[in-house]
Design an enzyme around this catalytic site. Structure first.
Site, short mmCIF file in Angstrom:
data_model
loop_
_atom_site.label_atom_id
_atom_site.label_comp_id
_atom_site.label_asym_id
_atom_site.label_seq_id
_atom_site.Cartn_x
_atom_site.Cartn_y
_atom_site.Cartn_z
N ARG A 1 20.40 4.13 -46.35
CA ARG A 1 20.80 3.55 -45.00
C ARG A 1 19.45 2.88 -44.50
O ARG A 1 18.32 3.37 -44.34
CB ARG A 1 21.49 4.83 -44.06
CG ARG A 1 22.73 5.28 -44.26
CD ARG A 1 23.65 4.26 -44.38
NE ARG A 1 25.26 4.60 -44.49
CZ ARG A 1 25.58 4.58 -45.97
NH1 ARG A 1 25.16 4.30 -46.71
NH2 ARG A 1 27.05 5.17 -46.03
N GLU B 1 23.09 -3.96 -39.91
CA GLU B 1 23.94 -4.78 -40.89
C GLU B 1 25.16 -5.51 -40.36
O GLU B 1 25.71 -4.74 -39.52
CB GLU B 1 24.51 -4.05 -42.21
CG GLU B 1 23.22 -3.33 -42.99
CD GLU B 1 23.53 -2.28 -43.94
OE1 GLU B 1 24.79 -2.37 -44.44
OE2 GLU B 1 23.00 -1.72 -44.73
N HIS C 1 23.95 -4.79 -49.28
CA HIS C 1 24.41 -3.50 -49.37
C HIS C 1 25.41 -3.44 -50.59
O HIS C 1 26.71 -3.22 -50.47
CB HIS C 1 25.00 -2.99 -48.23
CG HIS C 1 25.44 -1.51 -47.99
ND1 HIS C 1 25.35 -1.06 -46.70
CD2 HIS C 1 25.72 -0.50 -48.95
CE1 HIS C 1 25.67 0.54 -46.91
NE2 HIS C 1 25.74 0.51 -48.35
C1 8YV Z 1 29.46 1.77 -49.27
C2 8YV Z 1 27.59 3.48 -49.17
O1 8YV Z 1 29.10 0.33 -49.02
O2 8YV Z 1 28.65 5.17 -50.28
C3 8YV Z 1 28.15 5.23 -49.57
O3 8YV Z 1 27.49 5.70 -48.69
O4 8YV Z 1 26.90 3.12 -48.47
C4 8YV Z 1 28.64 2.62 -50.09
O5 8YV Z 1 29.24 3.04 -51.22
C5 8YV Z 1 30.23 2.07 -48.07
O6 8YV Z 1 30.88 3.28 -48.05
C6 8YV Z 1 31.28 0.80 -47.64
O7 8YV Z 1 32.04 1.54 -46.65
#
Ligand code: 8YV
Length: 319
Positions: free
Chosen positions: A233, A262, A280
């Site tokens: 993150r 983001e 991302h």
């Molecule tokens: C996705 C993520 O971009 O699973 C996660 O924690 O960061 C990613 O797989 C995100 O959840 C999109 O909503």
């Protein structure tokens, strides 16, 4: 018994919407002209929420409005967008999508590491821009002989370490505690890990507990040849400190799939030759996103059919 009513505040993948539509009474909040009025009318009957990060923060303000809410099914392994503590306090279960994306994110992380060290995107641009005829592409740093520090040895961290072992690099890790049955060397602090590493790969969950875990001190410990890879993150890294460290040579480079705000990316990073920037995409393949969507649907289905969630987050897993 009538189908349970599920609220989807913001759009999710078509296959998730279709599957939920099939099994439940699904309300698409984002399609309503008068969202506030619509929400007021359906709120008392909503028993489930299906959310992705597009829905914004799911916290006590939502729970106050949805008195019959039993489950929040979140799309993604990271669930820092959901206040799981507040949910637990009200007996609401929160589910995420662990397991189904570990290998995909680990593949991307290793690809990003190689791309950053060997300057693969920059070399591609060099060819496309017709610059090869004028001379060779500059030599790059190398992965050879590097010590890689994994920050957060969870399922994804382990999948990364497993892949990197095949590259013949040495591996250390830092996490809240030393793990039994793990051969990689453990470091008690993030700074100690960075001091002993030439690459730090951030794979810890987001949220207040890990905010700015990678700060100016960690970057200084990583050193001028050091490279930071972040696939977790944006909040885990102090982005201002990172930009400063890249500008003044405190560290050598960075590969970033995630950012603090983001989809905003600090202007200064865009001009740097020693960083690789991704939008991302850790889990963003067709197959893996479909598997994540299925798990969202299965969590809601087993909850309403059998009274149990498949993948509740630890904060709410005793329900
Ligand atoms: C996705 C993520 O971009 O699973 C996660 O924690 O960061 C990613 O797989 C995100 O959840 C999109 O909503």
């Amino acid at each position: 018994m009538p189908a349970a009513q599920i609220l989807m505040p913001a759009p999710m993948a078509d296959d998730v919407v279709a599957a939920l539509d099939d099994r439940f009474m699904l309300h698409r909040l984002w399609e309503q002209d008068d969202r506030e009025g619509f929400l007021r009318s359906v709120a008392p009957d909503i028993r489930g929420l299906a959310v992705s990060t597009l829905a914004g923060r799911i916290d006590a303000a939502w729970f106050d409005r949805l008195p019959a809410l039993e489950i929040v099914a979140s799309f993604g392994v990271g669930y820092d967008n959901v206040d799981a503590g507040a949910a637990a306090g009200r007996g609401i279960v929160v589910t995420n999508t662990p397991g189904v994306l570990d290998d995909e994110v680990a593949d991307l992380a290793v690809g990003l590491l190689l791309a950053t060290l060997r300057r693969i995107p920059q070399a591609d641009r060099f060819v496309r821009e017709g610059r090869w005829a004028d001379g060779a592409f500059p030599l790059s740093p190398t992965l050879r002989g590097r010590r890689v520090g994994i920050l957060g040895l969870g399922a994804i961290g382990k999948a990364i370490a497993h892949r990197l072992a095949a590259f013949g690099v040495s591996i250390g890790y830092h996490g809240r505690s030393r793990q039994d049955g793990v051969d990689y060397r453990y470091y008690v602090t993030t700074v100690a890990l960075a001091e002993a590493s030439d690459v730090v790969m951030a794979v810890v969950p987001g949220g207040s507990g890990t905010r700015h875990l990678v700060d100016a001190d960690v970057l200084a410990a990583l050193g001028p040849d050091g490279v930071l890879i972040n696939v977790s993150r944006g909040s885990v890294v102090d982005e201002r400190a990172l930009v400063a460290a890249l500008l003044d040579g405190t560290i050598g480079g960075a590969g970033l799939d995630v950012f603090e705000n983001e989809p905003q990316v600090p202007e200064a990073l865009l001009a740097m030759p020693n960083v690789v920037l991704l939008p991302h995409i850790g889990s963003a393949s067709h197959a893996t996103r479909a598997a994540m969507g299925r798990l969202v649907v299965e969590n809601l289905t087993t909850w309403f059919d059998e009274g149990r969630a498949l993948t509740p987050v630890p904060e709410t897993s005793r329900r």
